[in-house]
Design a protein around this motif. Structure first.
Motif, short mmCIF file in Angstrom:
data_model
loop_
_atom_site.label_atom_id
_atom_site.label_comp_id
_atom_site.label_asym_id
_atom_site.label_seq_id
_atom_site.Cartn_x
_atom_site.Cartn_y
_atom_site.Cartn_z
N THR A 9 -5.56 0.60 -4.45
CA THR A 9 -6.85 -0.08 -4.63
C THR A 9 -6.70 -1.53 -4.21
OG1 THR A 9 -6.44 -0.82 -6.91
CG2 THR A 9 -7.36 1.41 -6.60
N TYR B 286 0.84 -1.21 0.00
CA TYR B 286 0.00 0.00 0.00
C TYR B 286 0.87 1.26 0.00
CZ TYR B 286 -3.34 3.48 1.79
OH TYR B 286 -4.10 4.61 1.97
N HIS C 69 -3.00 -8.18 -6.54
CA HIS C 69 -2.08 -8.69 -7.56
C HIS C 69 -0.63 -8.59 -7.11
CE1 HIS C 69 -4.87 -9.67 -10.79
NE2 HIS C 69 -5.56 -8.57 -10.48
N ALA C 70 -0.30 -7.51 -6.43
CA ALA C 70 1.07 -7.37 -5.93
C ALA C 70 1.37 -8.43 -4.87
CB ALA C 70 1.26 -5.97 -5.35
N THR D 45 -7.67 -4.17 -5.79
CA THR D 45 -7.24 -5.01 -6.92
C THR D 45 -5.72 -4.94 -7.10
OG1 THR D 45 -9.36 -4.71 -8.04
CG2 THR D 45 -7.49 -5.42 -9.39
N ALA D 46 -5.17 -3.73 -7.01
CA ALA D 46 -3.73 -3.56 -7.17
C ALA D 46 -2.98 -4.26 -6.04
CB ALA D 46 -3.38 -2.08 -7.21
N ALA E 70 0.24 1.09 -4.26
CA ALA E 70 -0.97 0.34 -4.62
C ALA E 70 -2.11 0.81 -3.71
CB ALA E 70 -0.75 -1.14 -4.48
#
Length: 262
Positions: A225, A219, A231-232, A227-228, A223
């Motif tokens: 969101t 975060y 995936h990370a 969703t981001a 990132a």
């Protein structure tokens, strides 16, 4: 009734499996034993009522849905099969579910009767390094099936030991047991998965667990969101096998601590 049962860990694997020519009944395992409360006696009513209540509170799943998707499926284990094939993956989510399945089988069946086979997808170079059964074709499922391994009594005993240590949250005992065992037979993916469990149970000087800190780092790294973040996290921490709903458990903890805003 068919003489063969296939137990799939999750609905994602169902489409690919349905493309195969493999004979047998299918049972879909839809629990997530890597999160939430557990008891050693997996056949007790309180075990499953506790799971139902936790799933309902955590994920908003209605009790009747849990009954239909989880409990009713478990009823298939009451039938007499001569062969049971377990389709599970390498990560903590799958390996703890596998321990639960093996514990149920050991208590509900005469283990000398059905042949228990494990089909476990790890890092399959021959499948372009796909990580999940849900990504495979029917032909690839059949290739995995041809390489399956039959579990023996020693391996089933190993799984029973791991189940007790995990369920009782005996972290010191689990670490000692993992270090002392040098041979894993047909369960080689169990050790790294349970080592990941030990890692996630540690807290740092800020009072954050390993997973909480990793998500916070993602975060703070940009990132912003869900969703981001998902995936990370999946890219670097696939050993945990967490879906978005499970990641949300930890994101919510970070939000409650005022560390992130989503």
């Amino acid at each position: 009734m068919n003489a063969i049962l296939h137990i799939l860990n999750g609905d994602a694997a169902l489409d690919g499996f349905d493309q195969t020519g493999l004979d047998g009944d299918v049972m879909v395992w839809r629990e997530v034993f890597s999160e939430g409360p557990l008891q050693e006696n997996i056949l007790s009513g309180s075990f499953w009522s506790g799971r139902r209540d936790w799933i309902g509170t955590t994920f908003g799943a209605p009790a009747d849905e849990y009954q239909h998707k989880v409990i009713d499926e478990l009823g298939k284990l009451n039938s007499r099969y001569t062969e049971i094939n377990l389709w599970f993956e390498f990560d903590l989510h799958c390996q703890v579910n596998l321990l639960g399945v093996l514990e149920m089988l050991s208590l509900k069946t005469d283990m000398s009767a059905p042949a228990i086979y494990l089909i476990c997808l790890a890092d399959c170079v021959q499948f372009d390094n796909k990580k999940g059964l849900g990504e495979l074709t029917g032909e690839q499922f059949e290739e995995l099936y041809d390489a399956r391994e039959r579990l023996n009594e020693w391996e089933l005993g190993l799984a029973a030991d791991a189940w007790r240590l995990y369920v009782n949250n005996d972290l010191a005992g689990l670490e000692k047991w993992l270090n002392e065992n040098t041979f894993w037979g047909g369960l080689p993916l169990l050790k790294p998965a349970l080592q990941a469990h030990l890692k996630r149970m540690q807290t740092n000087a800020d009072g954050l667990s390993y997973i909480e800190q990793k998500l916070l780092d993602i975060y703070n790294g940009g990132a912003k969101t869900k969703t981001a973040i998902y995936h990370a996290f999946w890219k670097n921490e696939s050993i945990f096998g967490m879906g978005d709903s499970e990641i949300d458990i930890y994101l919510n903890k970070l939000k409650e601590k005022g560390l992130i805003e989503l």
